[in-house]
Design an enzyme around this catalytic site. Structure first.
Site, PDB file in Angstrom:
ATOM      1  CB  CYS A  21      -0.900  -0.020   1.163  1.00  0.00           C
ATOM      2  SG  CYS A  21      -0.315  -0.210   2.742  1.00  0.00           S
ATOM      3  CG  ASN A  27       4.572  -1.694   5.146  1.00  0.00           C
ATOM      4  OD1 ASN A  27       5.566  -2.005   5.583  1.00  0.00           O
ATOM      5  ND2 ASN A  27       3.522  -2.555   4.881  1.00  0.00           N
ATOM      6  CB  CYS A  44      -3.471   1.724   7.006  1.00  0.00           C
ATOM      7  SG  CYS A  44      -3.297   3.217   8.108  1.00  0.00           S
ATOM      8  NE  ARG A  45      -4.417   1.540   1.942  1.00  0.00           N
ATOM      9  CZ  ARG A  45      -4.297   2.093   0.765  1.00  0.00           C
ATOM     10  NH1 ARG A  45      -4.874   2.237  -0.170  1.00  0.00           N
ATOM     11  NH2 ARG A  45      -3.074   3.085   0.714  1.00  0.00           N
ATOM     12  CB  SER A  46       0.492  -3.565   2.706  1.00  0.00           C
ATOM     13  OG  SER A  46       1.207  -2.769   3.351  1.00  0.00           O
ATOM     14  CG  ASP A  84      -5.054   6.067   2.333  1.00  0.00           C
ATOM     15  OD1 ASP A  84      -5.204   5.674   3.397  1.00  0.00           O
ATOM     16  OD2 ASP A  84      -4.197   6.660   1.673  1.00  0.00           O
TER      17      ASP A  84
HETATM   18  P1  4NP Z   1      -1.653   2.763   4.298  1.00  0.00           P
HETATM   19  O1  4NP Z   1      -2.294   3.926   4.613  1.00  0.00           O
HETATM   20  O2  4NP Z   1      -1.056   3.003   2.816  1.00  0.00           O
HETATM   21  O3  4NP Z   1      -2.923   1.867   4.177  1.00  0.00           O
HETATM   22  O4  4NP Z   1      -0.557   2.597   5.075  1.00  0.00           O
HETATM   23  C1  4NP Z   1      -1.668   5.181   4.677  1.00  0.00           C
HETATM   24  C2  4NP Z   1      -0.563   5.598   5.659  1.00  0.00           C
HETATM   25  C3  4NP Z   1      -0.065   6.850   5.677  1.00  0.00           C
HETATM   26  C4  4NP Z   1      -0.373   7.721   4.957  1.00  0.00           C
HETATM   27  C5  4NP Z   1      -1.238   7.445   3.739  1.00  0.00           C
HETATM   28  C6  4NP Z   1      -1.943   6.371   3.716  1.00  0.00           C
HETATM   29  N1  4NP Z   1       0.431   9.000   4.854  1.00  0.00           N
HETATM   30  O5  4NP Z   1      -0.013   9.869   3.773  1.00  0.00           O
HETATM   31  O6  4NP Z   1       1.352   9.154   5.889  1.00  0.00           O
END
Ligand code: 4NP
Length: 164
Positions: free
Chosen positions: A14, A17, A19-21, A131
């Site tokens: 994602c 790294n 939240c989702r992945s 996201d």
């Molecule tokens: P992820 O979520 O891609 O599912 O881990 C996010 C985590 C951090 C950010 C964006 C999405 N960020 O902009 O810092």
């Protein structure tokens, strides 16, 4: 068994790294363990943005995941070119991840390793695993619902043989 010798090597990617992945990685691990196939799988996750490298998963995601019995222990890392050698399939959570991973792939064969996680949904209809970072609790629950569905879909296909 060494990671490289495992039959199925899966990387979930994602943006951050956190939240989702990392949730996808753990949900997949539990699906594979329920099926008794953990020795055949190498599972990992990574992010396209390296700004959270070394961090534990987002506390909101950890809390939502824990309620379903998923303990997220991953430490964030940035995806790198050599991941295309280490893994057979690289699962993108959304179109932005998908495009970035395809651009990063060193060879045409490597481009084919990149798949959209949403392609493996069996019950839900969604073009992406959205996201949840800037949203509320329902976004995290939605991600977990989608990932449980898609991980089962991936596992079922691999168990049938013939790849994805
Ligand atoms: P992820 O979520 O891609 O599912 O881990 C996010 C985590 C951090 C950010 C964006 C999405 N960020 O902009 O810092």
């Amino acid at each position: 068994m060494e990671e490289q010798q495992r039959k199925y090597r899966l990387l979930f990617v994602c943006l951050g790294n956190i939240c989702r992945s990392p949730a996808a990685e753990e949900i997949m691990r539990q699906a594979v363990m329920r099926g008794g196939d953990e020795s055949e799988y190498a599972l990992d996750s990574a992010g396209l943005y390296g700004g959270h490298a070394g961090a534990s998963p987002d506390s909101r995601m950890r809390a939502h995941a824990a309620r379903r019995g998923y303990l997220l222990r991953h430490k964030a890392r940035r995806v790198e070119e050599k991941d295309f050698d280490r893994f057979d399939y690289i699962f993108a959570m959304d179109d932005s991840n998908y495009d970035a991973l395809r651009r990063m792939a060193p060879t045409v064969e490597d481009v084919r390793k990149v798949r959209r996680m949403s392609e493996f949904l069996q019950h839900y209809v969604s073009d992406s695993i959205p996201d949840p970072y800037y949203g509320g609790a329902s976004g995290f629950e939605n991600v977990l619902n989608l990932l449980e569905d898609a991980c089962e879909g991936v596992y079922k296909k691999l168990k049938n043989g013939g790849g994805l």
